[in-house]
Design an enzyme around this catalytic site. Sequence first.
Site, PDB file in Angstrom:
ATOM      1  N   HIS A  62     -24.823 -23.820  33.301  1.00 44.62           N
ATOM      2  CA  HIS A  62     -23.980 -22.839  32.635  1.00 44.62           C
ATOM      3  C   HIS A  62     -24.145 -21.488  33.337  1.00 44.62           C
ATOM      4  O   HIS A  62     -25.203 -21.162  33.853  1.00 44.62           O
ATOM      5  CB  HIS A  62     -24.415 -22.729  31.170  1.00 44.62           C
ATOM      6  N   ASP A 105     -24.519 -28.521  32.654  1.00 45.86           N
ATOM      7  CA  ASP A 105     -24.377 -27.492  31.619  1.00 45.86           C
ATOM      8  C   ASP A 105     -24.899 -28.049  30.297  1.00 45.86           C
ATOM      9  O   ASP A 105     -24.353 -29.005  29.756  1.00 45.86           O
ATOM     10  CB  ASP A 105     -22.907 -27.094  31.496  1.00 45.86           C
ATOM     11  N   SER A 131     -17.677 -19.150  29.727  1.00 44.18           N
ATOM     12  CA  SER A 131     -18.357 -19.451  28.474  1.00 44.18           C
ATOM     13  C   SER A 131     -17.488 -19.008  27.290  1.00 44.18           C
ATOM     14  O   SER A 131     -16.361 -19.475  27.157  1.00 44.18           O
ATOM     15  CB  SER A 131     -19.733 -18.772  28.463  1.00 44.18           C
TER      16      SER A 131
END
Length: 429
Positions: free
Chosen positions: A371, A339, A240
């Site tokens: 995610h 995601d 991320s």
Amino acid sequence: MPWVLFGIGLLVGIFTIPGVIRIHHWMLLFPAFVVSWCGTGLAGWWMLLVAGLTATLAAFGGLDALPGWIGLGFVLVAEAGLVRQWLVARRAGRTFDAALRPLDGVPYKAARRTARSILLPLWMRDEQVERHKDIRYAEGAGRRHLLDVYRPRTGVTRAPVLLQIHGGAWMVGTKDTQGRPLMNALANAGWVCVAINYRLSPRAKWPEHLLDCKLALRWIRAHIVEHGGDPDSVVVTGGSAGGHLASLVALTANEPELQPGFEDVDTSVRACVSMYGAYELEQVFGRYAGRLSRRLGSWLGHQVLGHGLDDPAAYRDASPMYRISPGAPPFLVVHGSIDNLVPVEQARQLVGELRAAGGQAAYVELAGAPHAFDVFHSTWADASVVGVIRYLTWVLQTEDAATAAPTAPPAAVGSSSSGPTTMVRTAPS
């Protein structure tokens, strides 16, 4: 009781939706992420829990009226969705194999999921791994300038080094909460791993987060030998926001303006593994056209970069997509297909740009993965650990072999010589 079964069935049915499709509406982004993260990553657990709860309610009269039967229908649909997610996740290893076998020629080998990782997905301790906590790598930011070192308990010498950068939207997160399955596995394989804290927004603004990552690299160059690591064999990874920073570490090596006061330190890395990273920040913060959502995205961007969306140059400056050059190190980019926080299209574009610049970039798109799929021991996480180790092994062996190869003598006049070597590239899954 029938209405209780109806309510639970309806709720469970709604909760399976984010695990099947990407939900884009800005007001639902975070709730949909949480549901897909927990629901898909722990699909097996949810299947058992929902089945047990439904059976209990049915035993106490949950099917004595029509609402209970409707609720049971919802439960069956939800269970079918969870089974589908579980089966899709089990293909993760083969997806890695499709991307990596053209590089190393190694046949597919399924990830070995231990009983502990299945039954206790949040259990991160490993008796074979030694952890040295809270080592200071820079001054001036308290606990945000601390790192942990993971290494085999039996000791190691001149081992390759992994720098792990946590995610958390540049605003939250610590070195303790991400990358643990990968670091434990690498330490067991003879690596030394370094997990860092860095300064967080809104107090810190770009490029202070990246500066801290480079300060950690400076510490590695100077001190990792004391922990058994090789300062000349460092790779970087993150997920991320950590994937964003790891990519920038790899793409901005030795740029003086991004390492003020230690310009002479080598901040290059041998490879980058970016997991569900953000690569084009203007799109991440400003992808919605509505006035309210645009204002919210601009406010969030200002917390991280110190600039709103009215300054697109600042967002380009902080985006890995615009930092690519022919000298980029090898990349492994991994992203989940559902995601909803960082669009998977960004990962595809980054890989395309890296390859267009002549670099080596392997791409793994995990079907059904949300995610942050690797924060705990999900099926995707365990498959990713095997895949990442396989990729890094290939990178180090390939580069070491190239370094050790003797230089060919100049071709004699009039003789033929071979053409340029073709870089091996993998096709998107």
